[in-house]
Design a protein around this motif. Sequence first.
Motif, mmCIF file in Angstrom:
data_model
loop_
_atom_site.group_PDB
_atom_site.id
_atom_site.type_symbol
_atom_site.label_atom_id
_atom_site.label_comp_id
_atom_site.label_asym_id
_atom_site.label_seq_id
_atom_site.Cartn_x
_atom_site.Cartn_y
_atom_site.Cartn_z
ATOM 1 N N VAL A 8 0.815 -1.199 0.051
ATOM 2 C CA VAL A 8 -0.013 -0.022 -0.040
ATOM 3 C C VAL A 8 0.830 1.244 -0.106
ATOM 4 O O VAL A 8 0.729 2.124 -0.797
ATOM 5 C CB VAL A 8 -0.953 -0.087 1.303
ATOM 6 N N LEU A 9 1.954 1.131 0.691
ATOM 7 C CA LEU A 9 2.770 2.350 0.855
ATOM 8 C C LEU A 9 3.622 2.663 -0.302
ATOM 9 O O LEU A 9 3.496 3.817 -0.950
ATOM 10 C CB LEU A 9 3.896 2.227 2.050
ATOM 11 N N ASP A 10 4.055 1.649 -1.023
ATOM 12 C CA ASP A 10 4.558 1.633 -2.381
ATOM 13 C C ASP A 10 3.597 2.138 -3.532
ATOM 14 O O ASP A 10 3.983 2.844 -4.296
ATOM 15 C CB ASP A 10 5.472 0.383 -2.703
ATOM 16 N N ALA A 11 2.368 1.574 -3.450
ATOM 17 C CA ALA A 11 1.454 2.046 -4.280
ATOM 18 C C ALA A 11 1.175 3.586 -4.300
ATOM 19 O O ALA A 11 1.314 4.408 -5.298
ATOM 20 C CB ALA A 11 0.088 1.546 -4.135
ATOM 21 N N VAL A 12 1.399 3.816 -2.902
ATOM 22 C CA VAL A 12 0.673 5.506 -2.740
ATOM 23 C C VAL A 12 2.196 6.265 -3.274
ATOM 24 O O VAL A 12 2.050 7.316 -3.974
ATOM 25 C CB VAL A 12 0.626 5.758 -1.276
#
Length: 173
Positions: free
Chosen positions: A84-88
């Motif tokens: 999720v963090l890398d997606a954002v």
Amino acid sequence: MTDERLAHVERVAELVVQWAEALGVPDNERHRWLKAVWLHDAMRDAPAEELKQWAPSADGPINLRHGPAAAARAKAEGETDRGVLDAVRYHSIGLTEWDMVGRMLYCADFVEPGRPFDQDKHRELADRLPRDVDGVLREVLQLRVTYMVRSRWPLPEPTVRFWNSLFATSDSD
Ligand SMILES: [Fe+2]
């Protein structure tokens, strides 16, 4: 977040829900996709000073800082899901190491029906995605890179790596 931005995020959320249903992904995975969607533009309308505070090392134009800033803030507030963090963090530029969260956000953010250009093409990509995730991802990357090149923007290093990873093994185009 402005009303316009919120409407954009809602359209992106609607698309990823459609794709999650069509692909038959489990609820917890759909929840991860939606979490990234709701976070990705959270700092898009923040003042430049705040963006610099949250993303001091992000270089390039100020409009490429909102992803890293939103990811840093989500992490500070307790988000631990690396996907999720890398997606954002990378949603504006792409990342080779992405799992499905980053890939779905990258596609949905670009082909959502509110973008005021190439709407027929975007609808076709959105409809096709559940049958051809890799093909649509490559086309979205190509459209985004074309836009960056036309705008004479420097290509961020993660974008170049993402391009090479998706096209080096492609025999379809
Ligand atoms: Fe967005």
